[in-house]
Structures are given as structure tokens and as C-alpha cells.
Write an enzyme that holds these catalytic residues in place. Structure first.
Site, PDB file in Angstrom:
ATOM      1  CD  GLN A  78      -3.042   1.046   2.124  1.00 49.70           C
ATOM      2  OE1 GLN A  78      -3.091   0.155   2.953  1.00 49.70           O
ATOM      3  NE2 GLN A  78      -3.930   2.004   2.078  1.00 49.70           N
ATOM      4  CG  PHE A  79       1.179   3.828  -3.581  1.00 48.64           C
ATOM      5  CD1 PHE A  79       1.032   5.199  -3.697  1.00 48.64           C
ATOM      6  CD2 PHE A  79       0.255   3.001  -4.211  1.00 48.64           C
ATOM      7  CE1 PHE A  79      -0.015   5.744  -4.428  1.00 48.64           C
ATOM      8  CE2 PHE A  79      -0.789   3.529  -4.939  1.00 48.64           C
ATOM      9  CZ  PHE A  79      -0.931   4.907  -5.048  1.00 48.64           C
ATOM     10  CB  THR A  80      -2.137   5.259  -0.021  1.00 48.05           C
ATOM     11  OG1 THR A  80      -2.599   4.100   0.663  1.00 48.05           O
ATOM     12  CG2 THR A  80      -2.548   5.215  -1.491  1.00 48.05           C
TER      13      THR A  80
END
Length: 154
Positions: A78-80
Site C-alpha cells: 500500500q503505497f498510500t
């Protein structure tokens, strides 16, 4: 690297209406990678997660680790987790590593958990995923290697 850990009684990932992975008791691990992270960091965080005493013992105290209870891990990239919302209304993800850097480190994180004896399921890197979970507790813990690296694994 950042990991958002959620203790779960169950969790799953569905992509395009198809169930791709699921676990029972264990942890859902949302994993973010930033520029400059390396294999040693991924391995260190996996060890930290596997040994965190976040499961209750007979007395109701958090004294048992994922390894102690035989729990599973669902690892979802999850890059967020590297969203920067200090300016404006649209998050910036400039700190997040690009996919070609992030994917091998998320894989290393998952492989290290497996090597420690944790059953691991994963999401689909880069896919739009529907992640479902039943948070047990609730217990949700934020781990950021930039803040933790001075600490020990104990």
C-alpha cells in the site's frame, strides 16, 4: 518502510470479484515502501512483526506473538501509507518508492515472515483490491522503520 498492522480474526483480498487470498486469526499487514528502503529494513520489520506480543494470553494480557499463537499474515502492498497531506487537498506520494523498487521489498518482507514460520498470504501487487477484515480488539499498530530502527527486536 511503514507497516500498518491490524490484529484480525479473519481477513481477505478480492480482485475483480475473485477471492485471491484469505486468512483466519493473525494480522493484516499494509506495507508501504519509500525511496531508500532496503532488504535489511524489510527483513528487520518482518522480524519485529513476527515477535510483537499483541495476542492475549490466558490472563488476558498481550503476551503472545504471531509465532506463539500460530497466526497467519496477510501482506498487502500500500503505497498510500506515504501520503503527504501537508499542502493542498490532494495527497502527494512523492516519498513512496516506485513499483520496481517497492515490489521486491514487499516480497522480501513476506518471504522473511514465511522463513520465520508464519503462514503468509498476499494481495496482488499494483491491483485495485477489496480488502476485508474483522479487526480483533480492535488492535491496530503503526510501525515506521525510520522511527524504529534504533530500537531492538525484543
Amino acid at each position: 518502510m511503514r507497516v500498518l498492522l491490524q490484529r484480525v480474526s479473519e481477513a481477505s483480498v478480492t480482485v475483480d470479484g475473485t477471492l485471491v487470498s484469505s486468512i483466519g486469526q493473525g494480522v493484516l499487514l499494509l506495507v508501504g515502501v519509500r525511496h531508500g528502503d532496503d532488504r535489511a529494513t524489510a527483513e528487520w520489520l518482518a522480524h519485529k512483526v513476527a515477535h510483537l506480543r499483541i495476542f492475549e494470553d490466558e490472563a488476558g494480557k498481550m503476551n503472545r506473538s504471531l509465532l506463539d499463537v500460530g497466526g497467519s499474515a496477510l501482506v498487502v502492498s500500500q503505497f498510500t501509507l506515504y501520503a503527504d497531506v501537508r499542502k493542498g487537498r490532494r495527497p502527494s506520494f512523492i516519498e513512496a518508492a516506485p513499483p520496481n523498487e517497492a515490489r521486491p521489498l514487499v516480497d522480501t518482507f513476506a518471504e522473511t515472515l514465511r522463513a520465520l514460520g508464519v503462514p503468509v498470504e498476499t494481495g496482488v501487487f499494483g491491483a485495485h483490491m477489496d480488502v476485508a477484515l474483522v479487526n480483533d480488539g480492535p488492535v491496530t499498530i503503526w510501525l515506521d522503520s525510520a522511527e524504529l530502527r534504533g530500537g531492538s527486536l525484543d
